[in-house]
Design a protein around this motif. Structure first.
Motif, mmCIF file in Angstrom:
data_model
loop_
_atom_site.group_PDB
_atom_site.id
_atom_site.type_symbol
_atom_site.label_atom_id
_atom_site.label_comp_id
_atom_site.label_asym_id
_atom_site.label_seq_id
_atom_site.Cartn_x
_atom_site.Cartn_y
_atom_site.Cartn_z
ATOM 1 N N VAL A 135 -9.067 8.305 4.545
ATOM 2 C CA VAL A 135 -10.196 7.389 4.368
ATOM 3 C C VAL A 135 -9.895 6.409 3.233
ATOM 4 N N THR A 136 -9.253 6.894 2.175
ATOM 5 C CA THR A 136 -8.899 6.002 1.079
ATOM 6 C C THR A 136 -7.949 4.903 1.543
ATOM 7 N N GLU A 137 -6.974 5.281 2.361
ATOM 8 C CA GLU A 137 -6.059 4.255 2.890
ATOM 9 C C GLU A 137 -6.862 3.161 3.606
ATOM 10 N N SER A 138 -7.806 3.625 4.427
ATOM 11 C CA SER A 138 -8.614 2.680 5.195
ATOM 12 C C SER A 138 -9.438 1.792 4.264
ATOM 13 N N LEU A 139 -10.064 2.428 3.270
ATOM 14 C CA LEU A 139 -10.915 1.668 2.352
ATOM 15 C C LEU A 139 -10.091 0.697 1.502
ATOM 16 N N LEU A 140 -8.897 1.136 1.096
ATOM 17 C CA LEU A 140 -8.035 0.242 0.311
ATOM 18 C C LEU A 140 -7.725 -1.023 1.081
#
Lengths: 403, 410
Positions: free
Chosen positions: A313-318
């Protein structure tokens, strides 16, 4: 740590990340630019309304807005003005008389909206000749005509017009005026019908004495929400005899039109981000799928499923944040680079009686950036969450065996 | 070729979810363009077709020079003969009017108005609002003192059927003239612009009031097909000769043309934007799907498939994605435009009032869409073109690989 890991992961497949960012940035740019244009146009429109003819708030005799009867007046405007200035610091007020008459030359005539105004308060913009000046004894009374009215009557600056109407006591009023200027009154309707006189001349034409029909209040604010000053004005006035209305109450259709356009903007934004979001879902799914084995190893070495979920999810949000930043930078470059946009041909566009500005100075309102930010982060969380859930649920044994 | 298409079709379903997600993104983009286009086409069509809303004509005929200052003197004296002699198509509706701008006064209030002196029966054909008299009735043909006003004016001046009004105008000789009228009917108009400003009396009463003799200032003609207006104007000009001014609605209200170019511009920008996003999506998916299969494609090459064959295979996959997306997008878009052509999906009449006025054109604010399969085809075609163009790079890239390297890839 998590963010750092996610950041590195993004650049393991540089091309894919760049494509995602391009799509995101373009989506943000399209939506933000469009919304900025709209909001800039609205702001300009409202500024025109509030600083010119309509003002922020108007005070009338009670019931005047509903049925503008010539006899429904503010009898003691000076006192009312003083009262209002006491509660609204910095307010600029203008007394105004409104009536109708038949205005004509030898050759042509038209029904006219007669407006008695105080000179130099910005009720209209002089396009030719001069504005009104204080009346002097022995000098012909002055009139400024809406540009289209003058054109229809075939009269120009320096010409003479006759005004015929009905005074308050029912007698026929009749007077001559010298046209000293032509004016843009802000709407097509008014440009074709308005005849501006000096307040004192109009008061004597209609036999009103010192009374006026409107007190136009212009506030030193560009806030759209006028609830507070409106309440203050109402509290200070005798509402049995008077009424106080904001521009949005006097022009309800305009207010609604703006609201509808804003809603339309939001649904367009939602669809664009749905398209972008489906793309992101695809990309993230693929990126997780590719790393099935690696994720299996992580899980086998003791990484908790929750942490895998958070990583993806962090990858996506980044990517979302990066796309947002690039998109906003591009929007700002586009908007401030262009500076203004001229719709030229649509300058003749007139909606609900109000002319939309043909030349719009462009700005990037914070609201547009914020709503794009919220939308894109929501899109990215959902787009990233589905593949992330899948990855977190993998059994390490199966995952490591794949390919 | 058929074999390639079959293999491509099967390849598509090896990653079912990706295909479905991709297809819905592209299809949604296409549907958006189709719906938006249908909405705007209908808006433009309505604005032109329903001049009736405002009583405008597709062509309007007046005495040369009248339009400039609307001088009362410039009447077409034999208006009825002229109207009867026009070369009109089947179904054309014609009305002759005497026009003036005046001041309407009741005991307490005054209002600047536009006076239309009309033949009641003929005017009903060209002006929707005269067919919508909600209180009272249209005056009898010989009623010299009957006046019909709009709801908004009645509201503003607190008037009802039976009330007396004074109408003041400038006569043909330059003097001011006035006459008393009695409200016989109150009409409902789509916009306040008409409801507040327009009043109707009989042509005979107007001739009397204006001292204009007989005749009319303006003859308006409405026809079934707005597109025929310029041709009709030419024909009428030829028939009438000099001394008359014959204009089409587009010449009188440039907003119609301006609106068309603006709307088309808006559609174009929207289309480019949506297609760009969609194109990036296809590009990304095809690239991934090809790179993921590097090894498999290497095996195919090692077994003798030519690079051209690989390119064809990748293009065929892209073709199938486009086909599915177009089918989905068209189904969605056409369903929406079909339903929207029957009942308004966008209805703003609560918030904006029944009609929206825009520079002289009046549209109902319950917006319908136009259902047209034909105008949905070009956008669909663009999706195909784009799918094939953006698939070229992944196809070319993978076909260029040496089988040895491709086989070694993981």
């Amino acid at each position: 740590m998590l963010v750092l890991l996610a950041w590195r992961n993004l650049w393991r497949n540089r091309r894919r990340t760049i494509i995602t960012l391009t799509a995101l940035a373009l989506g943000v740019m399209g939506i933000v630019s469009l919304q900025s244009y709209r909001e800039s146009a609205f702001a300009q429109l409202l500024e025109g309304i509030t600083t010119q003819l309509v003002g922020h708030i108007q005070v009338h005799g009670r019931g005047y807005q509903e049925a503008p009867d010539v006899g429904n007046v503010v009898g003691d405007p000076i006192t009312v003005e003083a009262t209002v200035k006491g509660v609204l610091p910095g307010v600029q007020s203008e007394r105004r008389v409104l009536g109708a008459g038949l205005i004509g030359t030898a050759d042509s005539a038209a029904g006219a909206m007669v407006m008695g105004v105080e000179p130099d308060r910005g009720s209209f913009t002089v396009t030719k000749g001069k504005g009104l000046s204080e009346p002097k004894a022995g000098q012909a009374a002055q009139a400024v005509l809406g540009v289209d009215l003058a054109e229809q009557l075939g009269v120009d600056v320096g010409g003479e017009v006759v005004l015929v109407g009905q005074a308050l006591d029912g007698s026929v009023a009749n007077d001559r005026y010298r046209v000293v200027g032509l004016a843009d009154a802000g709407t097509f309707e008014l440009n074709a019908t308005a005849a501006f006189l000096h307040l004192a001349d109009a008061q004597s034409f209609f036999g009103l004495g010192d009374a006026v029909h409107q007190l136009v209040l212009r506030l030193p604010t560009d806030d759209e929400d006028l609830a507070a000053p409106l309440a203050a004005t109402r509290a200070a006035l005798d509402l049995r005899a008077l009424e106080a209305l904001s521009w949005s109450e006097m022009l309800p259709e305009l207010k609604n039109t703006i609201r509808i356009k804003r809603q339309g903007q939001h649904s367009l934004g939602a669809i664009v981000f749905l398209i972008v979001g489906l793309g992101v879902l695809n990309i993230m799914t693929m990126s997780v799928f590719e790393r099935t084995r690696e994720i299996g190893v992580m899980l086998a070495l003791g990484t908790r499923p929750r942490r895998v979920l958070a990583l993806i999810v962090t990858e996506s949000l980044l990517q979302g944040l990066l796309g947002l930043a690039i998109g906003l930078a591009l929007s700002a470059a586009l908007l401030y680079g262009a500076g203004s946009i001229d719709l030229g041909g649509l300058a003749s566009g007139d909606m609900m009686g109000i002319r939309f500005p043909s030349r719009v100075e462009l700005h990037l309102p914070p609201g547009a950036a914020i709503s794009a930010g919220i939308t894109i982060l929501a899109t990215m969380s959902v787009g990233g969450l589905l593949p992330a859930l899948r990855a977190a649920r993998l059994r390490p044994v199966d995952a490591m065996r794949s390919r | 070729m058929l074999a390639t298409l079959t293999i491509a079709w099967r390849n598509l379903w090896r990653n079912r979810r990706r295909t479905l997600v991709n297809m819905s993104a592209i299809g949604l983009g296409l549907a958006l363009v189709v719906i938006y286009g249908g909405l705007i086409a209908r808006m433009l069509g309505d604005a032109k077709g329903q001049l009736d809303n405002t009583g405008l004509g597709h062509i309007e005929i007046s005495q040369e020079g009248w339009r400039r200052h609307r001088s009362t003197k410039l009447v077409i004296t034999d208006a009825d003969t002229v109207a009867a002699s026009l070369p009109l198509p089947q179904g054309a509706e014609v009305s002759a009017r005497l026009l003036s701008r005046g001041l309407l006064s009741s005991a307490r209030a005054n209002q600047a108005v536009e006076v239309h002196g009309v033949d009641w029966a003929r005017e009903r054909d060209v002006a929707l609002y005269l067919r919508e008299v909600r209180q009272g009735t249209v005056p009898a043909a010989d009623d010299a003192h009957g006046i019909v006003i709009g709801e908004q004016l009645a509201e503003r001046m607190k008037l009802q059927v039976g009330h007396k009004l004074r109408l003041m105008v400038q006569r043909a000789d330059g003097e001011m003239g006035a006459a008393l009228f009695r409200v016989r009917g109150v009409f409902h108009a789509l916009t306040p612009g008409i409801g507040l400003r327009r009043v109707l009396i009989s042509r005979a009463a107007a001739a009397d009031l204006l001292g204009a003799g007989g005749g009319a200032h303006q003859i308006v003609v409405q026809i079934d097909r707005a597109a025929d207006a310029p041709q009709l104007a030419d024909d009428v000009r030829g028939r009438l000769g000099p001394g008359f001014e014959v204009l089409t609605y587009a010449q009188i209200y440039p907003i119609f043309e301006a609106m068309e170019s603006l709307m088309n511009g808006a559609i174009l920008i929207g289309m480019v934007f949506v297609y760009f996003l969609v194109g990036l999506g296809i590009f990304n998916t095809m690239l991934m799907s090809v790179l993921e299969r590097t090894r498999e494609l290497g095996v195919m090459q090692a077994l003798g498939t030519r690079p051209g064959g690989i390119v064809r295979l990748v293009l065929a996959e892209s073709f199938w994605i486009a086909t599915l997306s177009v089918a989905f997008g068209l189904a969605l878009g056409l369903t929406f435009t079909w339903v929207g052509s029957r009942r308004a999906l966008l209805d703003f009449s609560q918030q904006m009032g029944e009609g929206v006025e825009f520079g002289g054109a009046v549209m109902r604010s319950a917006f319908l869409t136009e259902f047209s399969v034909r105008s949905a085809l070009p956008p669909a075609l663009y999706v195909y073109l784009m799918a094939l163009v953006v698939a070229l790079y992944p196809a070319w890239r993978v076909s260029r690989m040496r089988p040895v390297d491709a086989l070694r890839a993981t």
